[in-house]
Write an enzyme that holds these catalytic residues in place. Structure first.
Site, PDB file in Angstrom:
ATOM      1  N   LYS A   1       0.814  -1.222   0.000  1.00  0.00           N
ATOM      2  CA  LYS A   1       0.000   0.000   0.000  1.00  0.00           C
ATOM      3  C   LYS A   1       0.844   1.268   0.000  1.00  0.00           C
ATOM      4  CE  LYS A   1      -4.450  -1.619   1.206  1.00  0.00           C
ATOM      5  NZ  LYS A   1      -4.351  -2.998   1.745  1.00  0.00           N
TER       6      LYS A   1
ATOM      7  N   GLU B   1     -10.269   6.674   2.688  1.00  0.00           N
ATOM      8  CA  GLU B   1     -11.151   5.690   3.305  1.00  0.00           C
ATOM      9  C   GLU B   1     -10.276   4.535   3.775  1.00  0.00           C
ATOM     10  OE1 GLU B   1     -10.414   5.659   0.118  1.00  0.00           O
ATOM     11  OE2 GLU B   1      -9.741   3.586  -0.020  1.00  0.00           O
TER      12      GLU B   1
ATOM     13  N   SER C   1       1.759  -9.831  -0.729  1.00  0.00           N
ATOM     14  CA  SER C   1       1.389  -8.421  -0.621  1.00  0.00           C
ATOM     15  C   SER C   1       1.630  -7.791   0.745  1.00  0.00           C
ATOM     16  CB  SER C   1      -0.085  -8.245  -1.003  1.00  0.00           C
ATOM     17  OG  SER C   1      -0.908  -9.063  -0.192  1.00  0.00           O
TER      18      SER C   1
HETATM   19  C1  PLP Z   1      -5.253  -4.057   1.356  1.00  0.00           C
HETATM   20  C2  PLP Z   1      -4.526  -5.303   1.113  1.00  0.00           C
HETATM   21  C3  PLP Z   1      -4.882  -6.184   0.060  1.00  0.00           C
HETATM   22  C4  PLP Z   1      -6.083  -5.971  -0.813  1.00  0.00           C
HETATM   23  O1  PLP Z   1      -6.035  -4.831  -1.624  1.00  0.00           O
HETATM   24  P1  PLP Z   1      -5.733  -4.895  -3.177  1.00  0.00           P
HETATM   25  O2  PLP Z   1      -6.076  -3.540  -3.671  1.00  0.00           O
HETATM   26  O3  PLP Z   1      -6.575  -5.965  -3.774  1.00  0.00           O
HETATM   27  O4  PLP Z   1      -4.289  -5.207  -3.340  1.00  0.00           O
HETATM   28  C5  PLP Z   1      -4.102  -7.310  -0.135  1.00  0.00           C
HETATM   29  N1  PLP Z   1      -3.044  -7.590   0.655  1.00  0.00           N
HETATM   30  C6  PLP Z   1      -2.682  -6.796   1.681  1.00  0.00           C
HETATM   31  C7  PLP Z   1      -1.519  -7.172   2.517  1.00  0.00           C
HETATM   32  C8  PLP Z   1      -3.400  -5.622   1.949  1.00  0.00           C
HETATM   33  O5  PLP Z   1      -3.044  -4.843   2.973  1.00  0.00           O
END
Ligand code: PLP
Length: 390
Positions: free
Chosen positions: A95, A117, A375
């Site tokens: 993020k 948000e 992620s």
């Molecule tokens: C917020 C988040 C997601 C989901 O958001 P996307 O916009 O689909 O990437 C996925 N993995 C993590 C670790 C997150 O914090």
């Protein structure tokens, strides 16, 4: 016939990816969206802006994130697995890539405040972090229900100097927080930028956020080339909430033969339904009832609790360039434990979805090379897992 090279390009001037996307907002918000489109376009074409952002990603976010070859996990599954380590970024997920880009853009536009948000709080924390770094005011809308569920992130945001405001309407979760943040933005758009957290919302957000996240794919592409001696992975996979980490890694491989696989939670599988509708300013597949009312998403992972999905994912699904699947909460728990035990990496529950799909598909994937976008890190999820496992 659409070729693979048509995928992951710029949307049309009116923000369309095929029939998806667009700018379906009240007239009062249109000028703010148009201004953002102009400003982002000019910034993205400016080498000075690009190099300033790259410097920030390097010195503040900790990029480039490494590519990790998973030996024990690969042996266990019979699938060669490479992880793109977005969990090692500052604030613990992908993020930060998006919020640093949008904060720098806010500064360039001469605006002094940011509104955002948040659902689980991860995007709110990242935004509050960037606002603190840039010395900007920051207001984060969060549903009442989510505030109670994610107390620690509420505290983090306040610690970072942000004001957290309760979104009390509707189901009092993420989709209501988006509505309230947009409403706030319209009234103060001359001084305030709306920092949206995923590849959703009206144009230019889906395109802009993808461009800020494509660093994941661009880096991974170069890292794969080196690690695989010029070869490409057979499959690139990622979890899909709104879809920003997935589109970011897909963007680096659009022109290869790699299969792109997005993994949704079974309780939030927007794409699987193949019914387009309009939510939060753009046209995309979403979870809706027979009357077109948006349904509540539900999954083990708060970060994937979103009933819609970014319009470009709907487009990639519709032309067959990417495939979307879903996994159950039980499969996710198993994958979460598996990665912790075999590689010493505790993943965020979101990306454990992608691994859960790999585990389920291991015979189909036998002998192949799979690049998985890790992620985020799992520290935020250990309390919840402790309850589930015991
Ligand atoms: C917020 C988040 C997601 C989901 O958001 P996307 O916009 O689909 O990437 C996925 N993995 C993590 C670790 C997150 O914090």
């Amino acid at each position: 016939m659409t070729t693979v090279n048509d995928a992951l390009r710029e949307p049309t001037a009116d923000g369309r990816f095929g029939q998806f996307g667009g700018m379906f907002v009240p007239e009062t918000i249109v000028p703010a969206c148009q201004e953002l489109d102009r400003e982002f376009r000019s910034a993205w074409a400016d080498p000075g802006f690009r190099s300033e952002l790259n410097q920030l990603l390097l010195s503040y976010a900790g990029r480039p994130s490494p590519l990790t070859r998973c030996q024990r996990l690969s042996e266990e599954l019979g699938v060669r697995i490479l992880l793109k380590r977005e969990d090692l970024n500052h604030t613990g997920s992908h993020k930060i890539n998006n919020v640093l880009g949008q904060a720098l853009l806010t500064q360039r536009m001469g605006k002094t405040s940011i509104v955002a948000e948040t659902g689980a709080g991860q995007h709110g924390v990242a935004t509050a972090t960037a606002a603190s770094l840039f010395g900007m005011n920051c207001i984060v809308y969060m549903g009442t229900v989510d505030m109670a569920r994610q107390e620690l992130n509420v505290f983090r945001m306040r610690l970072l100097g942000a004001e957290v405001r309760e979104a009390k309407s509707g189901s009092r979760t993420l989709k209501d927080a988006v509505n309230e943040a947009m409403r706030h933005w319209v009234a103060v758009a001359d001084t305030t930028h709306y920092c949206l957290g995923s590849v959703m919302g009206p144009h230019p957000y889906p395109w802009m956020v993808r461009e800020f996240q494509r660093i994941i794919g661009d880096e991974a592409r170069a890292q794969c080339e080196e690690m695989l001696n010029g070869a490409m992975p057979d499959v690139v996979t990622a979890a899909v909430g709104g879809g920003s980490n997935a589109i970011g890694i897909f963007a680096g491989f659009a022109d290869t033969d790699a299969e792109l696989v997005g993994v949704e939670p079974a309780g939030g599988a927007a794409i699987g339904r193949q019914v387009p509708g309009i939510v939060h300013g753009s046209c995309s597949y979403l979870m809706q009832d027979e009357w077109g009312q948006v349904l509540e998403a539900e999954s083990i992972s708060a970060g994937l609790d979103y009933p819609g999905v970014g319009p470009e994912h709907s487009y990639l699904a519709s032309i067959g360039r990417a495939r979307y699947v879903s996994v159950s909460d039980d499969e996710v728990v198993e994958a979460f434990i598996l990665l912790s035990r075999t590689e010493g990496i505790i993943p965020a529950l979101e990306c454990a979805h992608a691994l859960a799909w790999v585990v389920r598909s291991k015979s189909e994937l036998a002998g192949k090379t799979v690049l998985l976008n890790l992620s985020g890190r799992g520290d935020k999820d250990v309390d919840q897992m402790m309850e589930i496992i015991s």
